[in-house]
Write a protein that holds these residues in place. Sequence first.
Motif, PDB file in Angstrom:
ATOM      1  N   ILE A 155       0.860  -1.124   0.030  1.00 27.24           N
ATOM      2  CA  ILE A 155       0.148   0.040  -0.019  1.00 27.24           C
ATOM      3  C   ILE A 155       0.676   1.182   0.119  1.00 27.24           C
ATOM      4  CG2 ILE A 155      -1.811  -1.287   1.119  1.00 27.24           C
ATOM      5  CD1 ILE A 155      -1.269   0.113   3.554  1.00 27.24           C
ATOM      6  N   GLY A 156       0.264   2.453  -0.570  1.00 24.67           N
ATOM      7  CA  GLY A 156       1.180   3.668  -0.539  1.00 24.67           C
ATOM      8  C   GLY A 156       1.545   4.221   0.915  1.00 24.67           C
ATOM      9  N   GLU A 159      -1.401   5.628   2.697  1.00 26.09           N
ATOM     10  CA  GLU A 159      -2.186   4.597   3.542  1.00 26.09           C
ATOM     11  C   GLU A 159      -1.582   3.819   4.512  1.00 26.09           C
ATOM     12  OE1 GLU A 159      -4.637   3.313  -0.611  1.00 26.09           O
ATOM     13  OE2 GLU A 159      -2.651   2.711  -0.187  1.00 26.09           O
ATOM     14  N   ASP A 186       4.000  13.515   0.548  1.00 28.08           N
ATOM     15  CA  ASP A 186       3.514  14.661  -0.405  1.00 28.08           C
ATOM     16  C   ASP A 186       2.405  15.602   0.329  1.00 28.08           C
ATOM     17  OD1 ASP A 186       5.271  14.360  -2.615  1.00 28.08           O
ATOM     18  OD2 ASP A 186       4.407  12.585  -3.326  1.00 28.08           O
ATOM     19  N   VAL A 187       2.580  16.761  -0.204  1.00 35.28           N
ATOM     20  CA  VAL A 187       1.562  17.630   0.506  1.00 35.28           C
ATOM     21  C   VAL A 187       0.012  16.951   0.156  1.00 35.28           C
ATOM     22  CG1 VAL A 187       2.728  19.884   0.507  1.00 35.28           C
ATOM     23  CG2 VAL A 187       1.603  19.202  -1.367  1.00 35.28           C
ATOM     24  N   SER A 188      -0.450  16.497  -0.855  1.00 34.31           N
ATOM     25  CA  SER A 188      -1.595  16.083  -1.091  1.00 34.31           C
ATOM     26  C   SER A 188      -2.109  14.858  -0.314  1.00 34.31           C
ATOM     27  CB  SER A 188      -1.662  15.729  -2.831  1.00 34.31           C
ATOM     28  OG  SER A 188      -1.154  14.471  -2.934  1.00 34.31           O
ATOM     29  N   GLN A 190      -0.640  14.394   2.684  1.00 33.59           N
ATOM     30  CA  GLN A 190      -0.385  15.112   3.911  1.00 33.59           C
ATOM     31  C   GLN A 190      -1.843  15.771   4.586  1.00 33.59           C
ATOM     32  OE1 GLN A 190       2.974  17.942   5.651  1.00 33.59           O
ATOM     33  NE2 GLN A 190       1.548  19.495   5.041  1.00 33.59           N
ATOM     34  N   ALA A 191      -2.277  16.460   3.377  1.00 36.61           N
ATOM     35  CA  ALA A 191      -3.573  17.167   3.639  1.00 36.61           C
ATOM     36  C   ALA A 191      -4.719  16.165   4.170  1.00 36.61           C
ATOM     37  CB  ALA A 191      -3.955  17.822   2.272  1.00 36.61           C
ATOM     38  N   LYS A 192      -4.656  15.103   3.263  1.00 39.60           N
ATOM     39  CA  LYS A 192      -5.753  13.915   3.826  1.00 39.60           C
ATOM     40  C   LYS A 192      -5.462  13.241   5.277  1.00 39.60           C
ATOM     41  CE  LYS A 192      -5.196  11.443  -0.126  1.00 39.60           C
ATOM     42  NZ  LYS A 192      -5.277  10.151  -0.752  1.00 39.60           N
ATOM     43  N   ILE A 194      -3.803  14.939   7.873  1.00 36.92           N
ATOM     44  CA  ILE A 194      -4.187  16.002   8.834  1.00 36.92           C
ATOM     45  C   ILE A 194      -5.597  16.085   8.964  1.00 36.92           C
ATOM     46  CG2 ILE A 194      -3.944  18.623   9.124  1.00 36.92           C
ATOM     47  CD1 ILE A 194      -1.277  17.019   9.672  1.00 36.92           C
ATOM     48  N   ASN A 195      -6.331  16.206   7.757  1.00 39.13           N
ATOM     49  CA  ASN A 195      -7.869  16.370   7.753  1.00 39.13           C
ATOM     50  C   ASN A 195      -8.439  15.269   8.705  1.00 39.13           C
ATOM     51  OD1 ASN A 195      -8.550  18.954   6.716  1.00 39.13           O
ATOM     52  ND2 ASN A 195      -7.825  17.914   4.967  1.00 39.13           N
ATOM     53  N   SER A 216       4.366  26.097   9.051  1.00 37.16           N
ATOM     54  CA  SER A 216       2.808  26.426   8.408  1.00 37.16           C
ATOM     55  C   SER A 216       1.936  25.299   8.588  1.00 37.16           C
ATOM     56  CB  SER A 216       3.274  26.976   6.740  1.00 37.16           C
ATOM     57  OG  SER A 216       4.452  26.147   6.303  1.00 37.16           O
ATOM     58  N   LEU A 217       2.461  24.313   8.776  1.00 37.82           N
ATOM     59  CA  LEU A 217       1.416  23.311   9.031  1.00 37.82           C
ATOM     60  C   LEU A 217       0.890  23.569  10.570  1.00 37.82           C
ATOM     61  CD1 LEU A 217       0.110  20.659   8.348  1.00 37.82           C
ATOM     62  CD2 LEU A 217       2.313  19.337   9.383  1.00 37.82           C
TER      63      LEU A 217
END
Lengths: 324, 321
Positions: A155-156, A159, A186-188, A190-192, A194-195, A216-217
């Motif tokens: 898995i990635g 994940e 990666d930021v995309s 990371q965004a998942k 973090i949310n 900034s995070l």
Amino acid sequence: MSENRIILEVKGLKKYFPIHKGDKTLFVKAIDGIDFEVREGETVGLVGESGSGKSTTAYCVIGMYSVTSGTILFKGKDISCASSQRPLELKRDMQIVFQDPGTSLNPQHTIYKIIELPLKVHGLAKGREMRERIVQLLESVELPESYLYKYPRMIGGGERQMVAIARALATNPSFMILDEPTSSLDVSVQAKIINMLIKLQKEFNLSYLFITHDLSLMRNVATRVVIMYLGKIAEMAPTEIFFQSPQHPYTQMLLSSIPVVTKEEEELKPKKIKSQGEIPSPVNVPPGCSFNTRCPLAKPECFEKDPVMVQVGPDHFVRCNLFA
Amino acid sequence: MGDLVKIQDLYVWFRVYGGYMKVLNGVNFSVGKGEKVSIVGETGCGKTTTMKTILRILSSQAHIPKGEVLFEEKDILKMKEGEIKRLRGRGVAMIFQDPMASLNPVFTIGDQLAAVISHSGVQDLDKEKIRQLSINALKEVKLPDPERILGSYPFQMSGGMRQRICIAMALATERALIIADEPTTNLDVTIQDQILALLRELVTKRGNSLILITHSLGIARENADRIYVMYAGNMVEVSNNEELFCNPLHPYTEMLLGCVPKLSGGGIAEGIAGRIPDYLNPPPGCRFEPRCPYATDRCREEKPDFVDVGNGHKVACFKYN
């Protein structure tokens, strides 16, 4: 916020690692006297460069390292003893998510086995319940049931970190340490993550100690920010206040070094304090203020006197001779 | 301004068990003389593969079915071994991500700098002259006490110093193009700031062209004149620096910008659903289609061209043609 119960309190914490050179013994002062607290439902961002002692702090709290001196209180109880002496119940209540899910998940085990382990150790599920509980945990991090029998390598990276989070959630902790959970992603992705962490925090009323080097995070996640430099706290403030009026010269240097993507952010950066020098070795901490080798505002007294923490505003503390 | 490097419709595949990984999928890219260009993209999008093609240091599994890589109007892919060696020695220099891995741990910094200088084609080099050039190179990257550093080994240096040494090596002799492949990913933010400022200053002073590979939109914004956004083996968007941030056109660029945590707060966007496609069986049309909220039937079947929408702002998306 301040009316909330204090969940974790660190007082005068020190952690020295001895190194033997010939017949001399020197000490790496990884943490050199820090005080902070985490209140219920809060996310405290512990920020610093590599070598600042932020991960050592996490490992002392979770019990991987014994402390040299100082106390750690968790829900009012002293837990500054080695992990082997901590009661099982305490270990259940406190969990950690590591930086690199590639190495923190056993490559030989399926996701099922990985999440099963804490449930078994703490006797939280048995027999048929076990599978149900594991599926439920996977669901809470939005992974499908089909992942149960996959191996981490299949898995990635994002994940994998979700699996590590599910494993930490398995014991129903009230406090979680997140040790740079997204810095290798990666930021995309990371965004998942973090949310997801923010959602889980609300759902399970979790308190986070979030360790990171990304300010900034923290602006978007933390309720309070603690800045560490060479084993000591340089500045500590609620997020809003911290980003509006950073006081410590080191904090200003950090903020002005961040590459940003909008003009709006550009204006929020303190007037360019030029980044200079590198963090000294924690074996040879300079006398006086440890930041004096890089500080553009250093005065003669900074080379002699180690500053003490002073309060400069509500909940806002700075450790710098300029404010003493 | 003439183009120093021009890549046209480049495809690079890698032979693996079970077929070909179709990594680069028709890349179009150019750098002008003296221009600073950045390529931004996430892990595995083909940034490094593109750069390795310029130096022809791709692994032996690589196969290039189609495309041209022009360096000063000569096709690198058709160069003879001697010519390509000259290009690596004198035309192009690359700074890698991990300086510990790109410096040889068993040779001193002096030995390694000397090796670079002696292959540069400068005439009449003797030991003393090489030493002088090495010291100058180290001085230029603002390393204190260069004589001592010449005799030191890489492990005796900090991460920031090692990266300065790599920059010194890249700039020790005249090169037309500097490629910096994520030069600051392993460094702390204050050191990152110093290294990028140094690189920017030196490249500007010498009038070199720079290709800066990064995964951070912020780094690209602060260091490049022009920015390419790359996704799954394609350039999806290119524009002048400010324009890209004020007016991002490609859905991927727009979503990526949303994911970047801002100093001004306001939370972080939801992230981009799904992940980068499997290069063994990539989607036949636009490679972003499976993750794109605007995808139509046309996107599933046809690959969008990289078209100019004005002012050199190009985008590969059917929303705009």
